[in-house]
Design an enzyme around this catalytic site. Structure first.
Site, PDB file in Angstrom:
ATOM      1  N   HIS A  83      31.359  48.160  46.810  1.00 26.03           N
ATOM      2  CA  HIS A  83      32.678  48.466  46.390  1.00 26.03           C
ATOM      3  C   HIS A  83      32.690  49.499  45.457  1.00 26.03           C
ATOM      4  O   HIS A  83      32.435  49.340  44.420  1.00 26.03           O
ATOM      5  CB  HIS A  83      33.081  47.030  45.975  1.00 26.03           C
ATOM      6  CG  HIS A  83      33.301  45.858  46.823  1.00 26.03           C
ATOM      7  ND1 HIS A  83      33.390  44.467  46.549  1.00 26.03           N
ATOM      8  CD2 HIS A  83      33.511  45.904  48.267  1.00 26.03           C
ATOM      9  CE1 HIS A  83      33.208  43.861  47.575  1.00 26.03           C
ATOM     10  NE2 HIS A  83      33.410  44.628  48.615  1.00 26.03           N
ATOM     11  N   GLU A  86      34.048  49.328  41.886  1.00 25.38           N
ATOM     12  CA  GLU A  86      33.395  48.527  40.724  1.00 25.38           C
ATOM     13  C   GLU A  86      32.212  49.373  39.974  1.00 25.38           C
ATOM     14  O   GLU A  86      31.165  49.138  40.120  1.00 25.38           O
ATOM     15  CB  GLU A  86      32.796  47.371  41.465  1.00 25.38           C
ATOM     16  CG  GLU A  86      33.768  46.567  42.158  1.00 25.38           C
ATOM     17  CD  GLU A  86      33.401  45.345  42.792  1.00 25.38           C
ATOM     18  OE1 GLU A  86      32.384  45.159  43.030  1.00 25.38           O
ATOM     19  OE2 GLU A  86      34.202  44.805  43.542  1.00 25.38           O
ATOM     20  N   HIS A 181      28.066  43.747  41.594  1.00 21.79           N
ATOM     21  CA  HIS A 181      29.411  43.976  41.694  1.00 21.79           C
ATOM     22  C   HIS A 181      30.031  43.796  40.130  1.00 21.79           C
ATOM     23  O   HIS A 181      29.507  43.485  39.159  1.00 21.79           O
ATOM     24  CB  HIS A 181      29.859  42.830  42.526  1.00 21.79           C
ATOM     25  CG  HIS A 181      29.697  43.082  43.845  1.00 21.79           C
ATOM     26  ND1 HIS A 181      30.441  43.500  44.855  1.00 21.79           N
ATOM     27  CD2 HIS A 181      28.657  42.806  44.591  1.00 21.79           C
ATOM     28  CE1 HIS A 181      29.983  43.468  46.185  1.00 21.79           C
ATOM     29  NE2 HIS A 181      28.747  42.873  46.077  1.00 21.79           N
ATOM     30  N   GLU A 254      27.577  39.602  39.243  1.00 22.24           N
ATOM     31  CA  GLU A 254      28.825  40.060  38.908  1.00 22.24           C
ATOM     32  C   GLU A 254      29.043  40.450  37.229  1.00 22.24           C
ATOM     33  O   GLU A 254      28.385  39.529  36.665  1.00 22.24           O
ATOM     34  CB  GLU A 254      29.837  38.977  39.170  1.00 22.24           C
ATOM     35  CG  GLU A 254      30.006  38.661  40.707  1.00 22.24           C
ATOM     36  CD  GLU A 254      30.970  39.517  41.458  1.00 22.24           C
ATOM     37  OE1 GLU A 254      31.629  40.452  40.724  1.00 22.24           O
ATOM     38  OE2 GLU A 254      31.299  39.362  42.689  1.00 22.24           O
TER      39      GLU A 254
END
EC number: 3.4.17.24
Length: 320
Positions: A83, A86, A181, A254
């Site tokens: 992504h 990010e 992420h 994350e």
């Protein structure tokens, strides 16, 4: 939400960003600077190209002895920036890489014991174009692991082919897959893992995030969760968790876009570029605890860096 900003210096250029920028150009300069150091345990190759012909870089960090023909390998595979918006994932990834190529005794032990395969930027077109979540062609690449197209999702296709190839190699044990992420609403660093019917395998999967929580003050085990939501079916973590056998563990790592709270306190600490990279260093160090290699660190003497045989002398103007 709205805000007013006063442009008080006419000669300056102002930029507004959701988070600290980490561009494709910066990434290429960073890899170039690592390559110029001619470390015999660092290898960079082009695994493929994006739709717009940008490089899909694959890094291998390990002792050269582990790459000899016929050598058995324990592989940790790490990916980032699927992504493109990010950006914290790139800082975390750089922290992992910087630590693993360093002369720190823990890094030296890890290079002897493990093979690290790192694809730090899975969506180079999206990063270059400034997209937040999608690729050049509008795909969320992290929903296409089940059947990536060599035409529409070439970077994903290349990485998946390599992982499947390693999985089918009897000399290679793919121990970990970690996809990095950033999260827009949660705080701290945390992980997503998979749910398994085998209770013992499920419990073993919790070991790495528990150890990371001990090493990193900004990592939260209480925010870590294990799921098999249908909406996540096409992600790297879910697909590879179903493909690989019980000896492999797949996670999404994350990290918050904005801040973390240290356990036992209530104040939110804003993340900085350095704090993101520190989390990366702590991720790398946690493999020492996981594999119980602590006793080997004491045996490691401070070495002189080894150069490749084809290395040219370093110049004083080299980027470090």
């Amino acid at each position: 939400m709205s805000f007013a900003f006063c442009f008080d210096r006419e000669e300056d250029i102002y930029q507004f960003a959701y988070c600290y920028p980490y561009t494709y150009t910066r990434f290429q300069h960073y890899l170039d600077s690592l390559q110029k150091r001619n470390m015999d345990y660092f290898f960079r190759e082009q695994l493929g190209q994006s739709v717009q012909q940008r490089q899909l870089d694959l890094l291998t960090i390990t002792s050269p002895d582990n790459l000899r023909e016929g050598a058995e390998q324990k592989v940790v595979f790490i990916t980032g920036r699927v992504h493109p918006g990010e950006t914290p994932s790139s800082f975390v990834c750089q922290g992992i890489i910087d630590f693993l190529v360093s002369q720190h005794p823990i890094a030296r032990v890890l290079r002897e014991y493990l093979v690290f395969k790192i694809a730090p930027m899975l969506n180079p077109d999206g990063v270059y174009l400034g997209n937040y979540r999608c690729s050049l062609m509008g795909f969320d690449l992290n929903r296409h692991w089940l059947d990536p197209s060599p035409w529409a999702h070439p970077t994903l296709h290349g990485v998946k082919q390599l992982i499947v190839q390693m999985y089918n190699d009897p000399k290679t044990s793919l121990e970990f897959y970690i996809d990095i992420h950033a999260h827009s609403t949660m705080m701290n660093g945390f992980m997503y893992g998979n749910i398994f019917e085998d209770e013992e395998r499920f419990q073993r999967q919790a070991i790495f995030p528990k150890l990371l929580c001990q090493n990193a003050e900004d990592f939260s085990y209480s925010s870590t969760s294990f799921n098999r939501d249908a909406v996540k079916a096409g992600t790297g973590r879910r697909f590879l968790g179903g493909l690989l056998d019980h000896t492999s563990y797949c996670y999404t790592l994350e990290v918050s876009f904005y801040s973390y709270i240290v356990s036992g306190t209530t104040a939110a600490v804003p993340y900085t570029e350095e704090a993101y990279m520190k989390l990366g260093r702590n991720v790398a160090r946690t493999f020492l605890d996981y594999y119980r290699l602590n006793s080997m660190v004491e045996k490691v003497a401070i070495p002189m860096p080894r150069l490749r045989l084809d290395a040219e002398p370093e110049t004083s103007g080299e980027v470090r």
